[in-house]
Design a protein around this motif. Structure first.
Motif, mmCIF file in Angstrom:
data_model
loop_
_atom_site.group_PDB
_atom_site.id
_atom_site.type_symbol
_atom_site.label_atom_id
_atom_site.label_comp_id
_atom_site.label_asym_id
_atom_site.label_seq_id
_atom_site.Cartn_x
_atom_site.Cartn_y
_atom_site.Cartn_z
ATOM 1 N N GLN A 120 0.824 -1.208 0.000
ATOM 2 C CA GLN A 120 0.000 0.000 0.000
ATOM 3 C C GLN A 120 0.860 1.261 0.000
ATOM 4 O OE1 GLN A 120 0.042 -2.502 2.237
ATOM 5 N NE2 GLN A 120 -1.943 -2.832 3.180
ATOM 6 N N SER A 121 2.079 1.153 0.528
ATOM 7 C CA SER A 121 2.974 2.309 0.662
ATOM 8 C C SER A 121 4.127 2.273 -0.330
ATOM 9 C CB SER A 121 3.523 2.367 2.097
ATOM 10 O OG SER A 121 2.469 2.474 3.042
ATOM 11 N N GLY A 122 4.049 1.367 -1.315
ATOM 12 C CA GLY A 122 5.041 1.359 -2.377
ATOM 13 C C GLY A 122 6.212 0.423 -2.157
ATOM 14 N N ILE A 123 6.169 -0.430 -1.110
ATOM 15 C CA ILE A 123 7.267 -1.364 -0.875
ATOM 16 C C ILE A 123 6.666 -2.708 -0.469
ATOM 17 C CG2 ILE A 123 7.544 -0.524 1.511
ATOM 18 C CD1 ILE A 123 10.444 -1.738 -0.674
ATOM 19 N N ASP A 124 6.904 -3.741 -1.273
ATOM 20 C CA ASP A 124 6.272 -5.036 -1.007
ATOM 21 C C ASP A 124 6.711 -5.604 0.339
ATOM 22 O OD1 ASP A 124 4.807 -4.971 -3.319
ATOM 23 O OD2 ASP A 124 6.166 -6.269 -4.455
ATOM 24 N N GLU A 125 8.033 -5.729 0.532
ATOM 25 C CA GLU A 125 8.542 -6.180 1.842
ATOM 26 C C GLU A 125 9.667 -5.262 2.271
ATOM 27 O OE1 GLU A 125 10.050 -9.994 4.497
ATOM 28 O OE2 GLU A 125 9.478 -10.302 2.395
ATOM 29 N N ASP A 126 9.479 -4.649 3.426
ATOM 30 C CA ASP A 126 10.469 -3.726 3.970
ATOM 31 C C ASP A 126 11.567 -4.536 4.661
ATOM 32 O OD1 ASP A 126 11.381 -1.108 4.387
ATOM 33 O OD2 ASP A 126 10.530 -1.056 6.395
ATOM 34 N N PRO A 127 12.855 -4.236 4.409
ATOM 35 C CA PRO A 127 13.922 -5.045 5.021
ATOM 36 C C PRO A 127 13.931 -5.008 6.552
ATOM 37 C CG PRO A 127 14.778 -3.844 3.139
ATOM 38 C CD PRO A 127 13.397 -3.316 3.380
ATOM 39 N N VAL A 128 13.848 -3.799 7.134
ATOM 40 C CA VAL A 128 13.792 -3.665 8.597
ATOM 41 C C VAL A 128 12.923 -2.449 8.897
ATOM 42 C CG1 VAL A 128 15.068 -3.661 10.765
ATOM 43 C CG2 VAL A 128 16.210 -4.412 8.668
ATOM 44 N N THR A 129 11.911 -2.628 9.728
ATOM 45 C CA THR A 129 10.911 -1.583 9.942
ATOM 46 C C THR A 129 10.946 -1.138 11.400
ATOM 47 O OG1 THR A 129 9.582 -2.815 8.335
ATOM 48 C CG2 THR A 129 8.530 -0.943 9.426
ATOM 49 N N GLY A 130 11.689 -0.078 11.681
ATOM 50 C CA GLY A 130 11.797 0.397 13.059
ATOM 51 C C GLY A 130 10.453 0.776 13.639
ATOM 52 N N SER A 131 9.630 1.509 12.865
ATOM 53 C CA SER A 131 8.347 1.978 13.389
ATOM 54 C C SER A 131 7.414 0.824 13.743
ATOM 55 C CB SER A 131 7.679 2.911 12.381
ATOM 56 O OG SER A 131 7.457 2.248 11.148
ATOM 57 N N ALA A 132 7.524 -0.313 13.056
ATOM 58 C CA ALA A 132 6.671 -1.463 13.379
ATOM 59 C C ALA A 132 6.953 -1.974 14.790
ATOM 60 C CB ALA A 132 6.895 -2.583 12.367
ATOM 61 N N HIS A 133 8.140 -1.692 15.304
ATOM 62 C CA HIS A 133 8.476 -2.171 16.646
ATOM 63 C C HIS A 133 7.822 -1.348 17.746
ATOM 64 C CE1 HIS A 133 11.204 -4.482 14.189
ATOM 65 N NE2 HIS A 133 11.424 -5.266 15.231
ATOM 66 N N THR A 134 7.219 -0.201 17.390
ATOM 67 C CA THR A 134 6.372 0.494 18.361
ATOM 68 C C THR A 134 5.077 -0.273 18.575
ATOM 69 O OG1 THR A 134 5.243 1.879 16.699
ATOM 70 C CG2 THR A 134 7.311 2.722 17.626
ATOM 71 N N THR A 135 4.739 -1.138 17.646
ATOM 72 C CA THR A 135 3.591 -2.036 17.772
ATOM 73 C C THR A 135 4.016 -3.382 18.351
ATOM 74 O OG1 THR A 135 2.600 -0.995 15.819
ATOM 75 C CG2 THR A 135 1.688 -3.113 16.507
ATOM 76 N N LEU A 136 5.128 -3.909 17.844
ATOM 77 C CA LEU A 136 5.588 -5.233 18.258
ATOM 78 C C LEU A 136 6.047 -5.276 19.717
ATOM 79 C CD1 LEU A 136 7.576 -5.901 14.990
ATOM 80 C CD2 LEU A 136 5.779 -7.425 15.847
ATOM 81 N N ALA A 137 6.850 -4.292 20.126
ATOM 82 C CA ALA A 137 7.439 -4.340 21.475
ATOM 83 C C ALA A 137 6.387 -4.322 22.584
ATOM 84 C CB ALA A 137 8.449 -3.204 21.646
ATOM 85 N N PRO A 138 5.368 -3.452 22.536
ATOM 86 C CA PRO A 138 4.357 -3.509 23.601
ATOM 87 C C PRO A 138 3.625 -4.847 23.664
ATOM 88 C CG PRO A 138 4.216 -1.425 22.417
ATOM 89 C CD PRO A 138 5.163 -2.292 21.643
ATOM 90 N N TYR A 139 3.339 -5.437 22.492
ATOM 91 C CA TYR A 139 2.655 -6.729 22.485
ATOM 92 C C TYR A 139 3.523 -7.808 23.120
ATOM 93 C CZ TYR A 139 0.836 -11.164 20.816
ATOM 94 O OH TYR A 139 0.367 -12.465 20.762
ATOM 95 N N TRP A 140 4.774 -7.920 22.655
ATOM 96 C CA TRP A 140 5.625 -8.985 23.165
ATOM 97 C C TRP A 140 6.083 -8.704 24.596
ATOM 98 C CZ3 TRP A 140 5.480 -13.536 21.226
ATOM 99 C CH2 TRP A 140 5.162 -13.714 19.882
ATOM 100 N N GLY A 141 6.223 -7.437 24.946
ATOM 101 C CA GLY A 141 6.562 -7.121 26.332
ATOM 102 C C GLY A 141 5.500 -7.621 27.292
ATOM 103 N N GLN A 142 4.237 -7.383 26.936
ATOM 104 C CA GLN A 142 3.141 -7.848 27.787
ATOM 105 C C GLN A 142 3.048 -9.367 27.772
ATOM 106 O OE1 GLN A 142 -0.848 -6.666 26.551
ATOM 107 N NE2 GLN A 142 -1.531 -6.627 28.676
ATOM 108 N N ARG A 143 3.195 -9.969 26.597
ATOM 109 C CA ARG A 143 3.060 -11.428 26.494
ATOM 110 C C ARG A 143 4.191 -12.154 27.215
ATOM 111 N NH1 ARG A 143 1.972 -14.912 20.912
ATOM 112 N NH2 ARG A 143 2.961 -16.844 21.616
#
Length: 268
Positions: A199-222
């Protein structure tokens, strides 16, 4: 104008996530939006960052080849490297970057490590899987689906499940979001992920720092942890350290990584 290309979230060249950084500190004003978008399209990297000076530090903007985005981790890390080691070279060990996502702090650590201080995402668990998400990802049935501020996050049982995904990007582009994060427990780190963003012009992003603002809270709680190790399983690969902390204004995520300078050039 000078332009840099750097590999972020890696300790070696030709890995991590490449980003371009264009300092606009000589004129200290933005180029026209259409010109910045054209430069980003010409670079054809996941993101190109532009920055100017402000009274409190700097202001940063990020462009994919097709759109301006609200937040980008790896290009912010790359911009921090440019400011600390190549351009301004401040004596302080931290800088502040104003952005469309509010003020962002970049701190300089030992051995070239840089740390981003980003706002933590807020997740809502989804009971229904959008058809384009199910059809676009294929693969095994996910354990959970969550919706963050900009992305869907799909949780799988194992790292092998994430590695084996072969998305239909044309179908995935119909998911109403910036992109799709897929994640699972890691075999040698706390969690692994991949990020798909047609949707943003890149099929697979190599490393996505901003996605870890979503990932870290989830895995931190889990996992019941505030300090987490992470690996993004793209072909180029990336390694990140995440730390959760609360402030009077809300929850934050420290995202740390290394940067390698690949190229310095001049825009003609």
């Amino acid at each position: 104008m000078t332009i840099y290309q750097l590999d972020a979230f890696t300790n070696q060249l030709y890995a991590g996530n490449p980003a371009a950084v264009v300092p606009l500190t000589d004129q200290n004003t933005w180029l026209p939006d259409a010109r910045m978008q054209a430069i980003a399209a010409e670079n054809n990297l996941a993101e190109t960052a532009f920055y100017i000076r402000t009274a409190t530090g700097y202001h940063i903007r990020w462009f994919t080849p097709t759109v301006e985005v609200d937040l980008c981790g790896h290009a912010t890390l790359a911009t921090g490297y440019v400011i600390f080691f190549l351009e301004e070279k401040p004596e302080a060990d931290h800088i502040t970057l104003d952005s469309r996502s509010g003020p962002l702090r970049v701190c300089r650590g030992e051995s070239g490590w840089l740390t981003l201080d980003f706002p933590a995402d807020v997740l809502l668990k989804s009971s229904v899987q959008p058809p384009a998400l199910a059809g676009g990802l294929g693969g095994p049935k996910p354990l959970e689906i969550h919706r963050g501020k900009t992305d869907f996050m799909v949780v799988y049982a194992t790292q092998a499940d994430v590695e084996a995904l072969s998305p239909d990007f044309r179908e995935l582009a119909n998911v109403p979001a910036r992109g799709v994060i897929v994640t699972a427990p890691g075999t040698d780190v706390d969690f692994v992920s991949r990020f798909f963003g047609p949707q943003s012009g890149i099929d697979e992003d190599p490393v996505t720092g901003s996605a870890h603002t979503t990932l870290a809270p989830y895995w931190g709680q889990r996992l019941g942890k505030t300090d987490l190790t992470a690996r993004q399983l793209s072909k180029r690969g990336g390694y990140l350290l995440c730390k959760l902390h609360d402030t009077p204004t809300g929850s934050r995520v420290d995202i740390s990584g290394q940067v390698q300078l690949y190229m310095k050039g001049e825009l003609v």
